[in-house]
Each structure stands twice: as C-alpha cells, then as structure tokens.
Design an enzyme around this catalytic site. Structure first.
Site, short mmCIF file in Angstrom:
data_model
loop_
_atom_site.label_atom_id
_atom_site.label_comp_id
_atom_site.label_asym_id
_atom_site.label_seq_id
_atom_site.Cartn_x
_atom_site.Cartn_y
_atom_site.Cartn_z
N ARG A 1 0.84 -1.23 0.00
CA ARG A 1 0.00 0.00 0.00
C ARG A 1 0.87 1.27 0.00
O ARG A 1 0.49 2.29 0.57
CB ARG A 1 -0.97 0.02 1.19
CG ARG A 1 -1.89 -1.18 1.26
CD ARG A 1 -2.87 -1.28 0.10
NE ARG A 1 -3.63 -2.50 0.17
CZ ARG A 1 -3.32 -3.63 -0.52
NH1 ARG A 1 -2.31 -3.67 -1.37
NH2 ARG A 1 -4.05 -4.71 -0.37
N SER B 1 -11.06 -2.15 3.55
CA SER B 1 -10.30 -2.46 4.78
C SER B 1 -9.83 -1.14 5.37
O SER B 1 -9.13 -0.38 4.72
CB SER B 1 -9.08 -3.32 4.47
OG SER B 1 -9.49 -4.53 3.93
N GLU C 1 -5.40 2.30 6.76
CA GLU C 1 -5.11 2.25 5.32
C GLU C 1 -5.89 3.38 4.63
O GLU C 1 -5.37 4.06 3.76
CB GLU C 1 -5.53 0.90 4.75
CG GLU C 1 -5.34 0.81 3.25
CD GLU C 1 -5.65 -0.58 2.69
OE1 GLU C 1 -5.35 -1.59 3.34
OE2 GLU C 1 -6.21 -0.63 1.58
C1 LIG Z 1 -15.72 -2.13 -0.87
C2 LIG Z 1 -14.26 -1.78 -1.03
C3 LIG Z 1 -13.34 -2.78 -1.33
C4 LIG Z 1 -11.99 -2.48 -1.47
N1 LIG Z 1 -11.11 -3.48 -1.77
C5 LIG Z 1 -9.80 -3.20 -1.91
C6 LIG Z 1 -8.85 -4.24 -2.22
O1 LIG Z 1 -9.21 -5.41 -2.39
N2 LIG Z 1 -7.55 -3.90 -2.33
C7 LIG Z 1 -7.11 -2.63 -2.16
O2 LIG Z 1 -5.91 -2.36 -2.29
N3 LIG Z 1 -7.97 -1.62 -1.86
C8 LIG Z 1 -9.30 -1.87 -1.75
N4 LIG Z 1 -10.18 -0.86 -1.45
C9 LIG Z 1 -9.67 0.51 -1.22
C10 LIG Z 1 -9.63 1.41 -2.46
O3 LIG Z 1 -10.56 1.00 -3.44
C11 LIG Z 1 -8.22 1.44 -3.07
O4 LIG Z 1 -7.28 1.99 -2.15
C12 LIG Z 1 -8.17 2.29 -4.35
O5 LIG Z 1 -6.89 2.11 -4.94
C13 LIG Z 1 -8.40 3.78 -4.09
O6 LIG Z 1 -8.57 4.41 -5.36
P1 LIG Z 1 -9.44 5.75 -5.49
O7 LIG Z 1 -9.38 6.15 -6.93
O8 LIG Z 1 -10.79 5.55 -4.93
O9 LIG Z 1 -8.57 6.75 -4.64
P2 LIG Z 1 -9.09 7.84 -3.58
O10 LIG Z 1 -9.73 7.16 -2.43
O11 LIG Z 1 -9.85 8.90 -4.25
O12 LIG Z 1 -7.67 8.43 -3.10
C14 LIG Z 1 -6.74 7.61 -2.41
C15 LIG Z 1 -5.41 8.35 -2.35
O13 LIG Z 1 -4.87 8.46 -3.66
C16 LIG Z 1 -4.65 9.81 -4.03
N5 LIG Z 1 -5.00 9.89 -5.47
C17 LIG Z 1 -6.09 9.35 -6.07
N6 LIG Z 1 -6.04 9.55 -7.41
C18 LIG Z 1 -4.90 10.23 -7.66
C19 LIG Z 1 -4.27 10.72 -8.85
N7 LIG Z 1 -4.81 10.56 -10.07
N8 LIG Z 1 -3.09 11.38 -8.72
C20 LIG Z 1 -2.53 11.56 -7.50
N9 LIG Z 1 -3.07 11.13 -6.35
C21 LIG Z 1 -4.24 10.46 -6.43
C22 LIG Z 1 -5.54 10.63 -3.10
O14 LIG Z 1 -4.98 11.91 -2.84
C23 LIG Z 1 -5.54 9.78 -1.83
O15 LIG Z 1 -4.39 10.05 -1.05
C24 LIG Z 1 -11.55 -1.13 -1.31
C25 LIG Z 1 -12.48 -0.13 -1.03
C26 LIG Z 1 -13.83 -0.44 -0.89
C27 LIG Z 1 -14.81 0.66 -0.62
#
Ligand SMILES: Cc1cc2nc3c(=O)[nH]c(=O)nc-3n(C[C@H](O)[C@H](O)[C@H](O)COP(=O)(O)OP(=O)(O)OC[C@H]3O[C@@H](n4cnc5c(N)ncnc54)[C@H](O)[C@@H]3O)c2cc1C
Length: 303
Positions: free
Chosen positions: A175, A225, A295
């Site tokens: 992560r 998580s 996380e």
């Molecule tokens: C039901 C559920 C299941 C999940 N399962 C998993 C799993 O199996 N494995 C896992 O690893 N995670 C999981 N996650 C967590 C999440 O989906 C991941 O961490 C995902 O990678 C976050 O992406 P996001 O686009 O939603 O980022 P956001 O939540 O919008 O942002 C996360 C971070 O990334 C930064 N960021 C986002 N986009 C950019 C960009 N383009 N440029 C620079 N910085 C950026 C933001 O500033 C922030 O710090 C889950 C979440 C949920 C709700």
C-alpha cells in the site's frame, strides 16, 4: 481563497467545476463535509488550465480519484479538490499491454484488458478505485498488486509540467508508492500485461468477485479495509478476537460480516468513524500489543 476567486474558477470551467460540493456524493463511505470547489477535468489541457488558475491565485489543491479510500472529515476540504475519476478515462492498446488515463475505474480497465485478450489485471476488477488511486495505493487483492503491472506513470506537477516515473522509481511497497504525499497528479499509466485467453480471465474475475461477496459487506458504504495488515497478523482477525465485531459509535459500525471493515449503517459522520477507529486501535493495542495503522486516508477539517 475567497468566494469571488472560486466563482471565477467556476465561470472559466463551468462544466468541470462545482462549488461547495458535498463529498458524501464523491466518497464510497458516503460521508464528509463539502469541498470548497470540486473540479473534474475532462481533458489533460483542462486539468493544466485549472492547475494554472490555482497557481495564479495561490489556491490549495487536493487530488482524489474515486474516493474509495478516503474519509473526509465533517468540516470538508478547504481546497480545490481535483477529482481524476469518471472523466480522463481513455484506453489505448500498446505493444506490451495498455496505456490508460488515470480516471478510468480499475474495474472498467480490467474488463477492457480481458476483451483485448490481455491478462494480469483480474485481481483489480473488484477494487472500486480509479487507476490513479490504484497506483498511488499500490492496490492489491488475491495475490496481485499494481506493482506487478505498472510499467510507467505520467504525472503532472502543480505547475502543469509532465513528470515520468518507471516501475522502479515508483518504489512500490505494501500500500505504498513513491508518489504518495507529493504534489503530483497521476494522469496516464502504461501497463505491461500478458496475452491470455479471455475465458480464463473471466473465470478468475468471477471467482474473485464471488469471494468478495461472500466475505465483505459490499451492500453498505465503507472505505474497504480500514486498517493495513500489520506484519504477521490480519487486522480483521485481531479486531474480531478483541470482541469488537458489531461495535458502534453513532452510525459507524465494525462490520459483523468482516471485522476489518468499518461500515456506515446510516448517517455516520466522519467523527463517528474516527472515534471508532481510535477505539479499535486502543482495544487491539491493549489486548495484543499490535498497533493498527489506518489504510484509508483521513483528510479535511473537523467541523
Ligand atoms: C468495498 C471496497 C473494497 C476495497 N477493496 C480493496 C482491495 O481489495 N484492495 C485494495 O488495495 N484496496 C481496496 N479498497 C480501497 C480502495 O478501493 C483502493 O485503495 C483504491 O486504490 C483507491 O482508489 P481511489 O481512486 O478511490 O482513490 P481515492 O480514495 O480517491 O484516493 C486515495 C489516495 O490516492 C490519491 N489519489 C487518487 N487519485 C490520484 C491521482 N490521479 N493522482 C494523484 N493522487 C491520487 C488521493 O490523494 C488519496 O491520497 C476497497 C475499497 C472499498 C470501498
């Protein structure tokens, strides 16, 4: 950051910018106060224009993807929130795989790869983030992680300049990614994928999705998580062993289905979630001597 300046930003980019926008509509946890301004750029040129405006007027910036790993505090975010999700989502096939814009969802990207006969992204099909957010978090599941498939990232710095990073420079860990906490916006990602029979990929995705549905409370809002896996343990197992399944503060609950998830059972505030996180951390530390690190990212101001 005056209202007048923000109104001017909206007037210049009326299709991309909204003011005082509730983050409940932009996070999977369905909570949090408003963003002073929310910008969803449709093109890289538009993103560069918005960045130039922010620079000229010294506006603070916060970058997000699909909001699936965010807990936005109840006072909201006093910044221009640049959301790279929904738009900026083109996909192009390359010699070794795919080049995609960072706003595409991991699910859409994984399915596009399957349709092109490319394997390696099946693990990501059920992760509800954007490609950019997936890279920043080195998202992973079922033995795969973004580290395994990312060849190169193109990011813009806040001055709008392109910066390139290859897999090694990204220094991926659990992560973890070098780009976390830096003033860089991931815009494009090249992925190395392998040729694979789509039937095999589809079967893998179906299996992973079934396992998710069996184990995770997907019907309730959450950020997945909530804690990282502590070395040598599973967060969910420790929380369950501490007797915390079903523990509640306000509308936030440790999921009775999967103790590693905190879910929003109705009108939870970020304060409820933060309070429950601290409670869980304290109880688990007292019982097992293990510190649980979040996380999900806590951002914004308290109300
Ligand atoms: C039901 C559920 C299941 C999940 N399962 C998993 C799993 O199996 N494995 C896992 O690893 N995670 C999981 N996650 C967590 C999440 O989906 C991941 O961490 C995902 O990678 C976050 O992406 P996001 O686009 O939603 O980022 P956001 O939540 O919008 O942002 C996360 C971070 O990334 C930064 N960021 C986002 N986009 C950019 C960009 N383009 N440029 C620079 N910085 C950026 C933001 O500033 C922030 O710090 C889950 C979440 C949920 C709700």
């Amino acid at each position: 950051m005056t209202n007048e300046i923000l109104e001017q930003l909206k007037a210049e980019y009326p299709h991309a910018v909204s003011l005082n926008e509730s983050m409940q509509n932009h996070t999977s946890f369905r909570l949090g106060g408003p963003a002073a301004a929310l910008a969803i750029p449709n093109t890289i040129a538009e993103l560069q224009g918005i960045l130039a405006f922010c620079r000229q007027h010294q506006l603070p910036i916060f970058v997000m993807g699909n909001g699936s790993n965010l807990i936005v505090r109840d006072g909201g975010i006093r910044a221009v929130v640049i959301k790279i999700s929904g738009a900026l989502s083109t996909v192009v096939l390359t010699e070794h795989g795919i080049e995609a814009e960072a706003g595409i969802s991991l699910s859409a990207l994984a399915h596009a790869a399957v349709e092109a006969g490319l394997g390696g992204l099946e693990f990501a099909a059920g992760i509800p983030g954007s490609l950019g957010g997936g890279v920043i978090m080195n998202a992973g599941a079922y033995g795969g992680e973004m580290k395994d498939v990312v060849a190169q990232v193109m990011a813009l710095d806040y001055a709008g300049q392109e910066q390139y990073f290859d897999n090694e420079q990204l220094q991926f860990g659990y992560r973890q990614c070098y780009l976390q906490g830096r003033e860089l916006i991931i815009v494009k990602v090249s992925l190395h994928l392998k040729e694979q029979d789509p039937a095999i990929s589809r079967a893998l995705i179906a299996d992973y999705n079934q396992r998710r549905r069996n184990k995770q409370p997907l019907q309730l809002p959450s950020a997945g998580s909530i804690f990282k896996r502590p070395p040598g343990h599973y967060a969910g197992q420790l929380i369950e062993a501490a007797g915390l399944k079903g523990a509640r503060i306000g509308g936030a609950e440790v999921s009775p289905m999967h103790a590693g998830f905190i879910v929003n059972v109705g009108n939870a505030t970020a304060k409820d979630v933060e309070g429950l996180i601290h409670h869980v951390q304290e109880v688990v530390a007292a019982k097992f001597g293990v510190h649980l690190e979040t996380e999900a990212r806590l951002v914004g101001e308290e109300s």
